[in-house]
Write a protein that holds these residues in place. Structure first.
Motif: not given
Length: 262
Positions: A105-132
């Motif tokens: 997205r950055v290379a194509q200079r398009t909106s990163v909003q939806f990728v950031l949403n996905s990144l935040v979501g997978i990061a939260i999921a990873a936190f829950f899985a790694l913690r338990s």
């Protein structure tokens, strides 16, 4: 030549007498009068509720690409864990997929909003899985989020402030004017129910699987993928069908730039 003859000669040659004290005026060079009722509304202005909602929903979801970008990290996490049973590796693949999409997205200079949403979501999921240390815990935040969305939207319908109505408000420039039209309120309530349905189905199917004993990630992963963007697309297709059947005018007079529906 008399004054009268001079005046008639000037008129015959196309010259027009100037106003007292002003320069001569040539009608051939005067700008054409603007037709009555001409509008400066851009070609993509929306004159109905249905058109406005379709456009705003597409923008909010990021189109097909935005929905695919939301699904790819989850697919990577689930497939990797099912194949390897390694939580850390699965987390790395999921986050890595989101980062790759972000770089594109950055290379194509398009909106990163939806990728950031996905990144935040997978990061939260990873936190829950790694913690338990349990892979199925990666799916708990998504279940909780869908339950929260469903509850909030149902509440908005019950109190007659359906969430979709605020899409109308964002178009007309008045966030609450749509409530003065019972027809628009009913339409927005039906559309909001269509947004509730996918969230409620995800919770109804995935939460019992999560509560079952043993490692349920092999079931939760496919359930999350199948009930993710494909279910969302089905709900949106139903919304588009419903919207295509009607032509409910936007609240008149709320936005000077919006034309009234014929």
């Amino acid at each position: 030549m008399s004054e009268r003859e001079a005046t008639e000669t000037a008129a015959a040659t196309g010259a027009t007498a100037a106003a007292p004290g002003g320069p001569p005026r040539d009608p051939a060079h005067d700008p054409a009068p603007e037709p009555s009722g001409a509008s400066a509304v851009p070609g993509d202005a929306h004159d109905t509720v249905e058109a406005a909602v379709r456009a705003q929903l597409s923008k909010a979801l990021g189109g097909v690409r935005g929905m695919i970008e939301a699904a790819v990290p989850t697919i990577g996490f689930t497939a990797t864990y099912v194949a390897s049973k390694d939580i850390k590796l699965a987390v790395g693949v999921g986050i890595g997929a989101a980062v790759v999409l972000l770089v594109l997205r950055v290379a194509q200079r398009t909106s990163v909003q939806f990728v950031l949403n996905s990144l935040v979501g997978i990061a939260i999921a990873a936190f829950f899985a790694l913690r338990s240390g349990k892979a199925e815990d990666a799916f708990l935040p998504g279940i909780m989020l869908n339950a929260g969305y469903a509850a909030a939207m149902i509440f908005s319908i019950v109190v007659r402030w359906p969430i979709v109505g605020f899409i109308i408000g964002s178009v007309t420039g008045d966030p609450t004017a749509w409530r003065s039209d019972p027809g628009i309120v009913r339409l927005c309530s039906r559309l909001t129910w269509l947004l509730v349905l996918p969230c409620a189905l995800r919770v109804a199917v995935q939460y019992p699987i999560y509560l079952a004993s043993g490692d349920q990630s092999g079931l939760l992963g496919p359930a999350k993928i199948v009930m993710g963007w494909p279910l969302q697309v089905a709900a949106l297709a139903t919304m588009v069908w419903l919207l295509a059947r009607g032509r409910t005018p936007l609240p008149a007079g709320e936005d000077a730039d919006e034309p009234e529906s014929a």
